[in-house]
Motif scaffolding. Sequence first.
Motif, PDB file in Angstrom:
ATOM      1  N   ILE A   1       0.852  -1.198   0.000  1.00  0.00           N
ATOM      2  CA  ILE A   1       0.000   0.000   0.000  1.00  0.00           C
ATOM      3  C   ILE A   1       0.884   1.244   0.000  1.00  0.00           C
ATOM      4  N   ALA A   2       0.733   2.051  -1.050  1.00  0.00           N
ATOM      5  CA  ALA A   2       1.505   3.291  -1.171  1.00  0.00           C
ATOM      6  C   ALA A   2       0.608   4.470  -0.781  1.00  0.00           C
ATOM      7  N   LEU A   3       1.250   5.602  -0.488  1.00  0.00           N
ATOM      8  CA  LEU A   3       0.490   6.826  -0.211  1.00  0.00           C
ATOM      9  C   LEU A   3       0.673   7.789  -1.380  1.00  0.00           C
ATOM     10  N   SER A   4      -0.440   8.122  -2.022  1.00  0.00           N
ATOM     11  CA  SER A   4      -0.418   9.178  -3.036  1.00  0.00           C
ATOM     12  C   SER A   4      -1.060  10.413  -2.410  1.00  0.00           C
ATOM     13  N   SER A   5      -1.725  11.248  -3.208  1.00  0.00           N
ATOM     14  CA  SER A   5      -2.401  12.426  -2.659  1.00  0.00           C
ATOM     15  C   SER A   5      -3.534  12.849  -3.583  1.00  0.00           C
ATOM     16  N   SER A   6      -4.654  13.267  -2.981  1.00  0.00           N
ATOM     17  CA  SER A   6      -5.775  13.771  -3.776  1.00  0.00           C
ATOM     18  C   SER A   6      -5.472  15.111  -4.431  1.00  0.00           C
ATOM     19  N   VAL A   7      -4.357  15.752  -4.023  1.00  0.00           N
ATOM     20  CA  VAL A   7      -4.032  17.059  -4.601  1.00  0.00           C
ATOM     21  C   VAL A   7      -3.712  16.925  -6.101  1.00  0.00           C
ATOM     22  N   LEU A   8      -3.477  15.703  -6.558  1.00  0.00           N
ATOM     23  CA  LEU A   8      -3.315  15.468  -8.001  1.00  0.00           C
ATOM     24  C   LEU A   8      -4.521  15.974  -8.778  1.00  0.00           C
TER      25      LEU A   8
ATOM     26  N   GLN B   1      -5.489  -0.230  -7.642  1.00  0.00           N
ATOM     27  CA  GLN B   1      -6.417   0.902  -7.533  1.00  0.00           C
ATOM     28  C   GLN B   1      -5.810   2.060  -6.725  1.00  0.00           C
ATOM     29  N   ILE B   2      -6.356   3.242  -6.999  1.00  0.00           N
ATOM     30  CA  ILE B   2      -6.016   4.431  -6.219  1.00  0.00           C
ATOM     31  C   ILE B   2      -7.281   4.810  -5.449  1.00  0.00           C
ATOM     32  N   LEU B   3      -7.243   4.633  -4.148  1.00  0.00           N
ATOM     33  CA  LEU B   3      -8.429   4.895  -3.319  1.00  0.00           C
ATOM     34  C   LEU B   3      -8.346   6.318  -2.776  1.00  0.00           C
ATOM     35  N   ARG B   4      -9.212   7.198  -3.275  1.00  0.00           N
ATOM     36  CA  ARG B   4      -9.179   8.603  -2.856  1.00  0.00           C
ATOM     37  C   ARG B   4      -9.991   8.749  -1.557  1.00  0.00           C
ATOM     38  N   VAL B   5      -9.317   9.183  -0.520  1.00  0.00           N
ATOM     39  CA  VAL B   5      -9.933   9.254   0.812  1.00  0.00           C
ATOM     40  C   VAL B   5      -9.811  10.703   1.256  1.00  0.00           C
TER      41      VAL B   5
END
Length: 246
Positions: free
Chosen positions: A137-144, A237-241
């Motif tokens: 599990i990686a951490l991305s960001s919704s700021v994309l 998947q990219i889960l936007r939280v």
Amino acid sequence: MRQANERVAIVTGASRGIGRAVALKLAADGFAITVNYAGNTERANETVAEIEATGGRALAVQGDVADAAAVEHLFTATREAFGRLDVVVNSAGVMQMANITTDNLESFDRTLSTNLRGSWLVMAKAAETLGEGGRIIALSSSVLGKSFPGYGAYIASKAGVEGLVKVLANELRGREITVNAVAPGPVATELFFAGKSDEQVAKIAAMSPFERLGQPEEIADAVAFLAGSQGRWVNGQILRVNGGMV
Ligand code: NDP
């Protein structure tokens, strides 16, 4: 004391913020935890102590995720301490505000090094090490989804992370290992508050229909879902939280 059916997770960047909340949540779910951190030994030891106080097992391991030897050591120390590995969460990250200008290359390099090179190394080592049923599990960001000015380096690094997640999910075909990212909206941590005025914080907080910042525990719950048996069919998947911000 080792519990029956104990599983083991590495959580990078677990001395503070989201990583710390993930470590505590996974520990509450029955995982032994390796608490990775960059330099803040005191805070990492606090995370470990908090886990141990509730009867869990944890180990603090210092190491820069962008350093291949340090990542190797992180995985070796985990195996030596706990004997197995089931879940790897890469929460270590930095955010530096920098417009896309010729004199901001240093911020770009530093951000890409920790966030993207670090993700590559941690995910690659996880892929090498995990067995059937493993979770990355990686951490991305919704700021994309917002493309705010000043976020160029950070967004580039996280767009790269999302790319790696999808490719690695395909590269692990046949091994029953899921690879996903959680992409939080703004969360009340030191990374978010650094360098922002109260007014800026309030403006960003108001963007979600909930009109508040997320809390680290709300991100940890999503990570725990992906790490647990209920998340077994979620892959690539990219889960936007983010409370609905994007
Ligand atoms: P914090 O700044 O609160 O914590 C960062 C953590 O990462 C600390 O444990 C720090 O260790 C560790 N760390 C930093 N650099 C390295 C490194 N090179 N190697 C190993 N560990 C490192 O950040 P957050 O908890 O807010 O962020 C966690 C993740 O979530 C990041 O990937 C971030 O990009 C992402 N995210 C955060 C959002 C937010 O609003 N907070 C929104 C969207 C995504 P130490 O204490 O030793 O310095």
